[in-house]
Motif scaffolding. Structure first.
Motif, mmCIF file in Angstrom:
data_model
loop_
_atom_site.group_PDB
_atom_site.id
_atom_site.type_symbol
_atom_site.label_atom_id
_atom_site.label_comp_id
_atom_site.label_asym_id
_atom_site.label_seq_id
_atom_site.Cartn_x
_atom_site.Cartn_y
_atom_site.Cartn_z
ATOM 1 N N VAL A 1 -110.246 35.625 11.141
ATOM 2 C CA VAL A 1 -110.717 34.262 10.927
ATOM 3 C C VAL A 1 -112.052 34.044 11.617
ATOM 4 O O VAL A 1 -112.358 34.663 12.629
ATOM 5 N N THR A 2 -112.819 33.154 11.034
ATOM 6 C CA THR A 2 -114.115 32.770 11.581
ATOM 7 C C THR A 2 -113.893 31.757 12.701
ATOM 8 O O THR A 2 -112.797 31.184 12.815
ATOM 9 N N PRO A 3 -114.919 31.480 13.502
ATOM 10 C CA PRO A 3 -114.776 30.439 14.525
ATOM 11 C C PRO A 3 -114.387 29.079 13.933
ATOM 12 O O PRO A 3 -113.607 28.343 14.532
ATOM 13 N N GLU A 4 -114.898 28.761 12.737
ATOM 14 C CA GLU A 4 -114.557 27.489 12.089
ATOM 15 C C GLU A 4 -113.080 27.471 11.685
ATOM 16 O O GLU A 4 -112.394 26.462 11.841
ATOM 17 N N GLN A 5 -112.593 28.590 11.145
ATOM 18 C CA GLN A 5 -111.184 28.680 10.774
ATOM 19 C C GLN A 5 -110.300 28.655 12.012
ATOM 20 O O GLN A 5 -109.220 28.064 11.999
ATOM 21 N N ASP A 6 -110.771 29.290 13.074
ATOM 22 C CA ASP A 6 -110.029 29.288 14.335
ATOM 23 C C ASP A 6 -109.799 27.856 14.811
ATOM 24 O O ASP A 6 -108.708 27.511 15.256
ATOM 25 N N LYS A 7 -110.804 26.999 14.673
ATOM 26 C CA LYS A 7 -110.669 25.581 15.056
ATOM 27 C C LYS A 7 -109.623 24.883 14.195
ATOM 28 O O LYS A 7 -108.871 24.050 14.683
ATOM 29 N N LEU A 8 -109.585 25.229 12.895
ATOM 30 C CA LEU A 8 -108.593 24.621 11.999
ATOM 31 C C LEU A 8 -107.166 24.971 12.420
ATOM 32 O O LEU A 8 -106.228 24.228 12.129
ATOM 33 N N LEU A 9 -107.004 26.099 13.087
ATOM 34 C CA LEU A 9 -105.667 26.569 13.471
ATOM 35 C C LEU A 9 -105.270 26.130 14.876
ATOM 36 O O LEU A 9 -104.272 26.603 15.410
ATOM 37 N N GLU A 10 -106.020 25.213 15.458
ATOM 38 C CA GLU A 10 -105.683 24.709 16.794
ATOM 39 C C GLU A 10 -104.680 23.559 16.711
ATOM 40 O O GLU A 10 -104.820 22.545 17.374
ATOM 41 N N SER A 11 -103.664 23.735 15.886
ATOM 42 C CA SER A 11 -102.646 22.710 15.683
ATOM 43 C C SER A 11 -101.330 23.391 15.326
ATOM 44 O O SER A 11 -101.283 24.203 14.394
ATOM 45 N N ALA A 12 -100.272 23.070 16.072
ATOM 46 C CA ALA A 12 -98.960 23.636 15.774
ATOM 47 C C ALA A 12 -98.513 23.240 14.372
ATOM 48 O O ALA A 12 -97.886 24.036 13.663
ATOM 49 N N LEU A 13 -98.845 22.016 13.945
ATOM 50 C CA LEU A 13 -98.450 21.577 12.604
ATOM 51 C C LEU A 13 -99.131 22.427 11.534
ATOM 52 O O LEU A 13 -98.495 22.834 10.563
ATOM 53 N N ARG A 14 -100.399 22.711 11.704
ATOM 54 C CA ARG A 14 -101.099 23.532 10.705
ATOM 55 C C ARG A 14 -100.546 24.957 10.673
ATOM 56 O O ARG A 14 -100.458 25.559 9.608
ATOM 57 N N ILE A 15 -100.152 25.484 11.823
ATOM 58 C CA ILE A 15 -99.525 26.814 11.846
ATOM 59 C C ILE A 15 -98.200 26.760 11.086
ATOM 60 O O ILE A 15 -97.884 27.656 10.300
#
Length: 188
Positions: free
Chosen positions: A31-45
């Protein structure tokens, strides 16, 4: 050029999609740094895991996670726009176009090694150990850890969000003032 599905029909999944999905769910997705930010959520995981197998709509995901459809739709759109979900097919149902999404992966590898900053009073556990592992055992340990994490990431849970960080690496031999350890003497 692909022909769009007729009203009331589904658009087919691309050939080899299931093979590709199986591969992507086993291999960590870079993942890119931008995608990494999108995954900073337990709900999104949890959304990524819910969409790991069968393609679902945001409403179906909301039902599985006991969340509101609007909330889940917002997160799915963000994940899709960020390139972490794929639109598998669309279906017309009662004048509404339903979009079915699937995740591109459930484990991720990031160029950025971010560490959680826990306050001392918020730190629940800190485990440290040493293992001796052959290359095969290391691979098995890695797979076991991924399975354990996946089980908990996938569960519908409630409560506070916790960060889990597991760092593993090969240890360098400790420097010795006397040089290398002597070989043990063998007595007969």
């Amino acid at each position: 050029m692909k022909k769009p599905a007729a009203p009331g029909q589904t658009s087919p999944e691309p050939a080899g999609a299931l093979h590709s999905l199986a591969k992507n769910l086993v291999q960590p997705l870079q993942v890119t740094p931008e995608q990494d930010k999108l995954l900073e959520s337990a709900l999104r995981i949890k959304i990524m895991h819910t969409l790991a197998g069968e393609p679902l709509t945001s409403k179906q995901v909301a039902g599985k996670l006991n969340k509101t459809p609007g909330n889940i739709h917002y997160h799915i759109i963000k994940l899709y726009e960020g390139g972490l979900l794929e639109l598998v097919r669309t279906e017309a149902a009662g004048g509404i176009i339903q979009k079915f999404y699937r995740s591109k992966g459930t484990t991720f590898r990031s160029e950025q090694l971010t560490r959680f900053q826990f306050r001392k009073e918020d730190q629940v556990e800190h485990f440290i150990t040493r293992l001796t592992l052959s290359p095969e055992e290391l691979e098995q340990f890695h797979q076991d850890m991924l399975k354990l994490i996946t089980v908990w990431e996938s569960k519908v849970t409630a409560g506070e969000e916790y960060g889990v960080e597991i760092v593993m690496g090969r240890l360098q031999p400790a420097p010795s003032a006397a040089g290398p350890d002597p070989e043990p003497e063998v007595t007969s």
